[in-house]
Design an enzyme around this catalytic site. Structure first.
Site, PDB file in Angstrom:
ATOM      1  N   HIS A   1      29.980 -90.626   6.526  1.00 33.11           N
ATOM      2  CA  HIS A   1      29.520 -89.579   5.506  1.00 33.11           C
ATOM      3  C   HIS A   1      28.798 -88.469   6.344  1.00 33.11           C
ATOM      4  CE1 HIS A   1      29.416 -93.937   4.753  1.00 33.11           C
ATOM      5  NE2 HIS A   1      29.895 -93.769   3.466  1.00 33.11           N
TER       6      HIS A   1
ATOM      7  N   ASP B   1      26.253 -93.249  13.851  1.00 33.21           N
ATOM      8  CA  ASP B   1      26.297 -94.319  12.655  1.00 33.21           C
ATOM      9  C   ASP B   1      27.695 -95.210  12.806  1.00 33.21           C
ATOM     10  OD1 ASP B   1      26.639 -95.798  10.457  1.00 33.21           O
ATOM     11  OD2 ASP B   1      25.860 -94.104   9.033  1.00 33.21           O
TER      12      ASP B   1
ATOM     13  N   HIS C   1      18.903 -92.892   3.217  1.00 33.55           N
ATOM     14  CA  HIS C   1      19.792 -92.684   4.524  1.00 33.55           C
ATOM     15  C   HIS C   1      20.826 -91.842   4.148  1.00 33.55           C
ATOM     16  CE1 HIS C   1      22.901 -96.317   3.591  1.00 33.55           C
ATOM     17  NE2 HIS C   1      22.610 -95.565   2.479  1.00 33.55           N
TER      18      HIS C   1
ATOM     19  N   ASP D   1      29.381 -96.935  11.124  1.00 31.92           N
ATOM     20  CA  ASP D   1      30.593 -96.947  10.070  1.00 31.92           C
ATOM     21  C   ASP D   1      31.305 -95.528  10.141  1.00 31.92           C
ATOM     22  OD1 ASP D   1      29.395 -94.415   8.881  1.00 31.92           O
ATOM     23  OD2 ASP D   1      28.343 -95.213   6.975  1.00 31.92           O
TER      24      ASP D   1
ATOM     25  N   HIS E   1      20.244 -95.188   8.417  1.00 31.07           N
ATOM     26  CA  HIS E   1      20.359 -93.677   9.065  1.00 31.07           C
ATOM     27  C   HIS E   1      19.010 -92.901   8.865  1.00 31.07           C
ATOM     28  CE1 HIS E   1      23.394 -91.156  10.895  1.00 31.07           C
ATOM     29  NE2 HIS E   1      22.517 -90.895  11.774  1.00 31.07           N
TER      30      HIS E   1
ATOM     31  N   ASP F   1      25.748 -87.256   4.911  1.00 27.93           N
ATOM     32  CA  ASP F   1      24.140 -87.539   4.964  1.00 27.93           C
ATOM     33  C   ASP F   1      23.483 -86.325   4.460  1.00 27.93           C
ATOM     34  OD1 ASP F   1      24.683 -90.159   5.281  1.00 27.93           O
ATOM     35  OD2 ASP F   1      23.922 -90.253   7.524  1.00 27.93           O
TER      36      ASP F   1
ATOM     37  N   ASP G   1      29.847 -90.026  12.057  1.00 27.06           N
ATOM     38  CA  ASP G   1      29.489 -90.466  10.693  1.00 27.06           C
ATOM     39  C   ASP G   1      30.668 -90.639   9.626  1.00 27.06           C
ATOM     40  OD1 ASP G   1      28.248 -91.651   8.371  1.00 27.06           O
ATOM     41  OD2 ASP G   1      26.121 -90.982   9.127  1.00 27.06           O
TER      42      ASP G   1
ATOM     43  N   GLU H   1      22.768 -98.263  11.814  1.00 33.38           N
ATOM     44  CA  GLU H   1      23.646 -99.077  10.537  1.00 33.38           C
ATOM     45  C   GLU H   1      24.171-100.234  10.954  1.00 33.38           C
ATOM     46  OE1 GLU H   1      23.078 -98.361   7.406  1.00 33.38           O
ATOM     47  OE2 GLU H   1      22.419 -96.514   7.376  1.00 33.38           O
TER      48      GLU H   1
END
Length: 300
Positions: free
Chosen positions: A125, A227, A140, A229, A100, A127, A123, A272
């Site tokens: 997360h 992303d 990332h 994830d 990312h 980031d 995401d 990712e």
């Protein structure tokens, strides 16, 4: 709604912004999973752009807690120029990562054309870490912060100095693992964050509706940064930083279908996918399905 633009597929096989290796194989895995055929089956023209060559790691950047800083900067300078060129041609940039950290270059390139760029950031997360707050030093986990003008000058000055996007033009969706500094920033900055709790409570339809309400009237383009994830690891095992309790298969498709229906998405990246952690290329195949939903594939 029929998708009108030619799609420029841009592969970025880069993994030096991440802690686990293998994500550089993601773009080819997505293409091999049938991406070109799926886009063509929708009646959409596409161009397979020359991939962005990944610099070789020199183990640099560790002295200032930013792993592979110089390599991340080199890669993203090239990526920003290519993304800007794609937009200049009037095509739809579809960027395939890679980790990312490539969003740094994507946002820098888009910001050459969109002065009030909106970003939807799917995401687990946010980031939003910086060198000072990151527990790992992996860039990332800092890419959205860089787009907002926070971080090392070598990163924030790619293509132009300072912020590429404004906090009030950022909507994070699917978050469920946030560091302390990231929480503090979200709570004070104007960034909108729909966590998994919000999705559970409101449903994905209302989350996307609210996201588009926030962005549609104040931006001149909306970039989707997806992303994998963001999904539950049971759905997408092939990713380096999985977090339990994520977006479901149908929630993801519904979100992307609604984004297509809005007609507001002007670029997208899918990042990712790590084939070395995957099972039977399952996650890459999911990425192809999600791209198709974003570009207009319907059940009926």
């Amino acid at each position: 709604m029929t998708f009108q633009k030619t799609v420029s597929i841009l592969s970025v096989p880069f993994d030096l912004g991440a802690g686990r290796k293998g994500v550089h194989l993601g773009p080819n895995a997505i293409i091999q999973a049938g991406l070109k055929h799926r886009i063509a089956s929708l009646g959409i023209d596409y161009i397979l752009e020359e991939e962005i060559a990944s610099p070789v790691s020199t183990k640099s950047g560790t002295s200032h807690h930013l792993k592979n800083l110089e390599e991340v900067v080199e890669l993203n300078i090239k990526l920003a120029a290519q993304v800007a060129s794609i937009v200049e041609k009037g095509n739809f940039p579809l960027i395939l990562g890679g980790d990312h950290s490539i969003a740094i270059g994507t946002l820098s390139g888009l910001a050459q054309h969109y002065k009030n760029l909106g970003v939807i950031w799917f995401d687990a997360h946010s980031d939003l870490n910086t060198e000072d707050t990151s527990p790992s030093g992996n860039i990332h986990g800092m890419s959205l912060a860089v787009g907002l003008g926070m971080g090392h000058p070598l990163l924030t000055q790619i293509h132009s100095t300072g912020f590429k996007i404004k906090p009030e033009h950022v909507v994070i969706i699917g978050a469920r693992h946030l560091d302390t500094g990231e929480k503090e920033y979200i709570n004070t900055s104007g960034v909108t964050c729909f966590t998994m709790h919000d999705i559970d409570r409101m449903g994905m339809g209302q989350v996307i509706e609210k996201a588009l309400d926030i962005l549609s009237s104040t931006t001149d383009g909306i970039h989707l940064s997806f992303d994998v994830d963001s999904l539950d690891p049971l759905e997408a095992p092939g990713t380096g930083t999985p977090v339990k309790g994520g977006v479901s298969y149908r929630e993801a498709h519904f979100a992307l279908e609604l984004l297509h229906e809005s007609g507001l998405i002007t670029s997208a990246e899918f990042v990712e996918v790590n084939p070395t952690l995957d099972s039977d290329n399952k996650t890459a195949k999911l990425a192809v399905e999600f791209v198709a939903s974003l570009l207009g594939k319907q059940i009926l």
